[in-house]
Design a protein around this motif. Structure first.
Motif, PDB file in Angstrom:
ATOM      1  N   SER A   1      28.358  -6.100 -37.099  1.00 35.34           N
ATOM      2  CA  SER A   1      27.389  -6.252 -38.183  1.00 35.34           C
ATOM      3  C   SER A   1      27.583  -5.180 -39.238  1.00 35.34           C
ATOM      4  O   SER A   1      27.191  -5.356 -40.395  1.00 35.34           O
TER       5      SER A   1
ATOM      6  N   LEU B   1      29.401  -6.439 -42.247  1.00 36.42           N
ATOM      7  CA  LEU B   1      28.565  -7.093 -43.256  1.00 36.42           C
ATOM      8  C   LEU B   1      27.822  -6.069 -44.090  1.00 36.42           C
ATOM      9  O   LEU B   1      27.631  -6.242 -45.294  1.00 36.42           O
TER      10      LEU B   1
ATOM     11  N   GLU C   1      31.054 -12.917 -35.218  1.00 32.66           N
ATOM     12  CA  GLU C   1      30.996 -12.611 -36.654  1.00 32.66           C
ATOM     13  C   GLU C   1      32.340 -12.871 -37.319  1.00 32.66           C
ATOM     14  O   GLU C   1      32.414 -13.446 -38.401  1.00 32.66           O
TER      15      GLU C   1
ATOM     16  N   LYS D   1      33.106 -16.621 -37.704  1.00 38.24           N
ATOM     17  CA  LYS D   1      32.427 -17.248 -38.841  1.00 38.24           C
ATOM     18  C   LYS D   1      33.194 -17.012 -40.134  1.00 38.24           C
ATOM     19  O   LYS D   1      33.344 -17.906 -40.960  1.00 38.24           O
TER      20      LYS D   1
END
Length: 315
Positions: free
Chosen positions: A3, A6, A80, A83
């Motif tokens: 994460s 991101l 993640e 995706k």
């Protein structure tokens, strides 16, 4: 991929350096000991390995890519990462062939020495350039083909900066570099002066795969306030005898997590190794685990520095 990736991308929307000039083609880029000329921005690019694929995706280059290679055959893909990769084909699970790249009409290959290419192999800048495929070499890997200084985080910044110029996305590259630099500066601001002795363990049983001063782990350990016990070896990723490790007596062992042997299995192997029982890190059970994508040049180097700094200097 985590994460934090991101979050890093989100930081691109924050404060940024002044806007850069647009790329003017033809463009000449230094790649290891070569100069590469680009008549236009690549339109059918391929990246090799998870770290280089992350770099290109972080720069928003997915629309310019026809695929990637060298990920599923070696490392697990997080949800993640899956995706972000969705819709982008993997051309080869491990190593692509020249035919694979030609069949995909590739015009740009981002790889490195020992990261998809090997000296004297079938897939090199010299074999691909006559076929209309420009190659940009991962800066850290240049140690395999030329003399260069110790690895540093500037190697990663250099790759991002050059990719920004090649694809005319300099603003995004500069913002990403500035964000990474700011995060590393913040980590280093709080480091104590003492540098623990650190050994990086990648793999191997008869001999240990590790990194000398020319591999990215050298830069990560140094940035996190540690000292690579093999920082006098003028080599990149290499193998050493266990006697070398014992003699230098590391206080902390960093384990690279990837492949079929888990980090837990690697740790247990080290703890049970008869020759290592006198080593401080073994006696004190001081291990830090980082994934492959953090140990190799790329945008997750910042995460590695943070994890290592916390582990090195934990009270």
């Amino acid at each position: 991929m985590t994460s934090r990736f991101l979050l890093l991308l989100a930081l691109l929307l924050g404060s940024a350096p002044a806007l850069a000039d647009a790329t003017h083609y033809p463009l000449t880029i230094q790649s290891c000991d070569r100069q590469v000329v680009f008549d236009q921005a690549p339109r059918h690019a391929v990246s090799h390995d998870i770290n280089m694929t992350q770099m290109m995706l972080a720069l928003g280059l997915k629309p310019r890519m026809v695929g990637y290679s060298g990920i599923s055959g070696w490392k697990s893909v997080t949800p993640e990462m899956a995706k972000i990769l969705d819709g982008l084909p993997e051309l080869a699970a491990k190593y692509p062939s020249v035919e694979t790249l030609l069949n995909a009409d590739v015009d740009f290959f981002f790889a490195g020495w020992d990261y998809g290419m090997r000296v004297g192999g079938d897939l090199t800048p010299q074999t691909l350039q006559p076929l209309g495929i420009n190659v940009y070499e991962l800066t850290e890997s240049c140690a395999f083909v030329m003399k260069r200084p110790a690895a540093s985080l500037d190697d990663t910044y250099n790759d991002l900066r050059n990719l920004g110029r090649i694809f005319d996305v300099q603003d995004r590259a500069n913002q990403l570099i500035a964000s990474m630099q700011a995060q590393v500066a913040d980590i280093r601001q709080h480091l104590p002066t003492r540098q623990p002795r650190v050994f990086l363990y990648d793999s191997g049983e008869d001999r240990a795969m590790t990194s000398g001063r020319l591999g990215m782990p050298q830069a990560l350990i140094e940035a996190a306030g540690g000292r690579n016990i093999l920082d006098d070896l003028e080599t990149s990723w290499t193998r050493v005898n266990w006697e070398n490790v014992v003699e230098r007596n590391p206080e902390v062992i960093v384990i690279v997590d990837y492949g079929e042997v888990s980090a837990q299995q690697k740790e247990q192997f080290l703890l049970n190794h008869p020759a290592l029982q006198s080593v401080d890190a073994i006696k004190q059970r001081r291990f830090i685990v980082i994934p492959y994508v953090q140990a190799t040049p790329g945008i997750d180097n910042v995460l590695a520095v943070r994890t290592l700094a916390q582990g090195f200097h934990a009270q």
